[in-house]
Design a protein around this motif. Structure first.
Motif, PDB file in Angstrom:
ATOM      1  N   ALA A  31      78.336  79.209 185.967  1.00 41.99           N
ATOM      2  CA  ALA A  31      78.161  77.852 185.445  1.00 41.99           C
ATOM      3  C   ALA A  31      77.618  77.852 184.027  1.00 41.99           C
ATOM      4  O   ALA A  31      77.711  76.846 183.311  1.00 41.99           O
ATOM      5  N   ALA A  32      77.060  78.973 183.574  1.00 45.42           N
ATOM      6  CA  ALA A  32      76.551  79.074 182.206  1.00 45.42           C
ATOM      7  C   ALA A  32      77.685  79.187 181.184  1.00 45.42           C
ATOM      8  O   ALA A  32      77.441  79.073 179.976  1.00 45.42           O
ATOM      9  N   ASN A  33      78.914  79.398 181.650  1.00 46.80           N
ATOM     10  CA  ASN A  33      80.055  79.522 180.755  1.00 46.80           C
ATOM     11  C   ASN A  33      80.351  78.179 180.083  1.00 46.80           C
ATOM     12  O   ASN A  33      80.674  77.197 180.753  1.00 46.80           O
ATOM     13  N   ALA A  34      80.256  78.142 178.763  1.00 45.87           N
ATOM     14  CA  ALA A  34      80.393  76.887 178.020  1.00 45.87           C
ATOM     15  C   ALA A  34      81.782  76.277 178.160  1.00 45.87           C
ATOM     16  O   ALA A  34      81.929  75.053 178.259  1.00 45.87           O
ATOM     17  N   ALA A  35      82.820  77.127 178.155  1.00 41.04           N
ATOM     18  CA  ALA A  35      84.186  76.607 178.264  1.00 41.04           C
ATOM     19  C   ALA A  35      84.408  75.947 179.617  1.00 41.04           C
ATOM     20  O   ALA A  35      85.067  74.899 179.714  1.00 41.04           O
ATOM     21  N   LEU A  36      83.869  76.536 180.671  1.00 38.34           N
ATOM     22  CA  LEU A  36      83.985  75.941 182.005  1.00 38.34           C
ATOM     23  C   LEU A  36      83.217  74.626 182.059  1.00 38.34           C
ATOM     24  O   LEU A  36      83.720  73.629 182.603  1.00 38.34           O
ATOM     25  N   GLN A  37      82.026  74.596 181.528  1.00 40.03           N
ATOM     26  CA  GLN A  37      81.251  73.360 181.485  1.00 40.03           C
ATOM     27  C   GLN A  37      82.010  72.256 180.761  1.00 40.03           C
ATOM     28  O   GLN A  37      82.095  71.120 181.252  1.00 40.03           O
ATOM     29  N   ASN A  38      82.579  72.580 179.615  1.00 36.17           N
ATOM     30  CA  ASN A  38      83.289  71.560 178.822  1.00 36.17           C
ATOM     31  C   ASN A  38      84.508  71.032 179.558  1.00 36.17           C
ATOM     32  O   ASN A  38      84.801  69.824 179.518  1.00 36.17           O
ATOM     33  N   ALA A  39      85.237  71.927 180.237  1.00 34.70           N
ATOM     34  CA  ALA A  39      86.445  71.509 180.958  1.00 34.70           C
ATOM     35  C   ALA A  39      86.096  70.579 182.120  1.00 34.70           C
ATOM     36  O   ALA A  39      86.759  69.555 182.346  1.00 34.70           O
ATOM     37  N   LEU A  40      85.058  70.929 182.868  1.00 39.72           N
ATOM     38  CA  LEU A  40      84.672  70.100 184.013  1.00 39.72           C
ATOM     39  C   LEU A  40      84.013  68.801 183.559  1.00 39.72           C
ATOM     40  O   LEU A  40      84.197  67.751 184.194  1.00 39.72           O
ATOM     41  N   LYS A  41      83.266  68.846 182.488  1.00 35.53           N
ATOM     42  CA  LYS A  41      82.665  67.619 181.951  1.00 35.53           C
ATOM     43  C   LYS A  41      83.749  66.644 181.516  1.00 35.53           C
ATOM     44  O   LYS A  41      83.670  65.438 181.784  1.00 35.53           O
ATOM     45  N   ALA A  42      84.788  67.165 180.842  1.00 30.98           N
ATOM     46  CA  ALA A  42      85.900  66.315 180.408  1.00 30.98           C
ATOM     47  C   ALA A  42      86.617  65.719 181.614  1.00 30.98           C
ATOM     48  O   ALA A  42      87.007  64.535 181.607  1.00 30.98           O
ATOM     49  N   LEU A  43      86.808  66.520 182.657  1.00 27.64           N
ATOM     50  CA  LEU A  43      87.449  66.018 183.875  1.00 27.64           C
ATOM     51  C   LEU A  43      86.611  64.910 184.498  1.00 27.64           C
ATOM     52  O   LEU A  43      87.161  63.869 184.911  1.00 27.64           O
ATOM     53  N   CYS A  44      85.312  65.110 184.579  1.00 26.51           N
ATOM     54  CA  CYS A  44      84.439  64.097 185.180  1.00 26.51           C
ATOM     55  C   CYS A  44      84.441  62.808 184.362  1.00 26.51           C
ATOM     56  O   CYS A  44      84.457  61.700 184.922  1.00 26.51           O
ATOM     57  N   GLU A  45      84.420  62.935 183.053  1.00 24.36           N
ATOM     58  CA  GLU A  45      84.464  61.746 182.204  1.00 24.36           C
ATOM     59  C   GLU A  45      85.764  60.983 182.409  1.00 24.36           C
ATOM     60  O   GLU A  45      85.780  59.739 182.470  1.00 24.36           O
TER      61      GLU A  45
END
Length: 358
Positions: A276-290
């Protein structure tokens, strides 16, 4: 009266001691890492890990109390990881916790390490409460689940072979990027082209549900590297790292969409675990949630990695909902998320709600 939980985590290659108050307030969270020791071997050596836990555990406990400005007399509960993890490493933490419980005559709870990862978001986000959707991605596990309440996690999908974090480590090794693999792959990928190589995404059909597989992806990367080397061609490390990372993220995001589709009434999505510390994964899931109108939660990096604070948080809610563990509970190296707690005793929902609202 405030409840002070002394928590111990020793499931793999990091020894950690923390003191958490009332499940949510971290008074201290100390971590003694063994990364530099195991880096020369390209991965964790279980026997060495156990020995290093033994060397630091007592000093770490004393330091935790000192930082929190407390004594053993101020501790009301001991929480410790009982699994999953390396057997020898787990036994060091469990032995220390049991000794403290017996000596201080206070209750003890054996905590599921993966429930600890889920609980890390409670520490980082005071507003987060169940129910919510969750993706837990760590070195040895990948879970898509619904956190129904503080005591129940429903597993809807998991890896059928290699976990995401395990694949990062193995690909990093074949690329010569060192250990640990997750941060190394992320750094290399920043300079690479994620579309340079078309690596496979397995189990993406509708009939595959929420389960994932990364073994084929890992093998494809290894074969690509070996083929380039045999031909005498240069290995574009950054491009391969970026393409591999993109394949992992694409798989996880696709499955996250399916999870959201199955539970349209839930408006919160939490990511946790070492990957979960992976920034690219965080950004992708954050964009999906938004895009889907969901609130997105992820802990800071220090709470993504193995740490005792998350064990203290999980231990608090376990104790409040299920009571103490028996002192003779065993280490469980293969413990799964959602497995019963030691001495498990379900409490009726209405009683559970009253306890948590007190």
């Amino acid at each position: 009266m405030d409840m002070n939980i002394l928590a111990i985590e020793s499931s793999c290659d990091e020894t950690s001691a923390a003191i958490v108050q009332d499940g949510r307030h971290v008074l201290c969270n100390l971590i003694s890492s063994q990364i530099d020791i195991h880096r020369v071997f390209g991965g964790v050596v279980p026997e060495i890990a156990s020995r290093k836990h033994l060397e630091v555990i007592n000093h770490l406990l004393e330091a935790a109390l000192a930082e929190a400005k407390l004594t053993f007399d101020d501790i009301h509960l001991v929480a410790v990881t009982r699994g999953p993890g390396l057997l020898g490493a787990l036994l060091v933490g469990i032995s220390a916790a049991k000794a403290l419980s017996f000596m201080l005559d206070i209750p003890i709870v054996g905590v599921n390490h993966m429930v600890g990862h889920v609980s890390a978001n409670y520490l980082a986000h005071p507003d987060l409460k169940p129910p919510f959707l969750s993706l837990v991605v760590s070195g040895g596990h990948t879970y898509f689940c619904v956190v129904e309440d503080y005591a129940h996690v429903k597993i809807l999908g998991e890896t059928v072979d290699d976990a995401a974090g395990e694949s990062f480590d193995k690909v990093a090794r074949v690329l010569g990027l060192g250990y640990p693999g997750g941060p190394a792959i992320q750094r290399a990928a920043e300079a690479g082209d994620p579309e340079a190589f078309d690596f496979p995404r397995a189990m993406m059909g509708k009939d595959d549900g929420l389960n994932v597989s990364f073994s084929g992806l890992k093998t494809a990367v290894i074969n690509t590297v070996h083929t380039l080397e045999q031909k005498g061609e240069g290995v574009p490390t950054s491009d391969i790292a970026a393409s591999f990372q993109a394949a992992v993220i694409d798989t996880l995001v696709t499955k996250a969409k399916r999870l959201m589709d199955q539970y349209p009434g839930l408006s919160r999505f939490a990511l946790s675990g070492g990957v979960a510390a992976n920034a690219a994964l965080q950004n992708a899931l954050k964009a999906l949630c938004e895009k889907r109108g969901l609130a997105f939660y992820v802990p800071p990096a220090i709470l993504c990695t193995d740490n005792a604070a998350m064990i203290g948080c999980a231990g608090y809610y376990q104790y409040m909902t299920r009571g103490t563990s028996e002192l003779d509970f065993a280490a469980e190296p293969d413990l799964a998320l959602g497995a019963p707690d030691p001495g498990d005793q379900d409490i009726p929902t209405e009683v559970l709600v009253d306890l948590l609202n007190e």
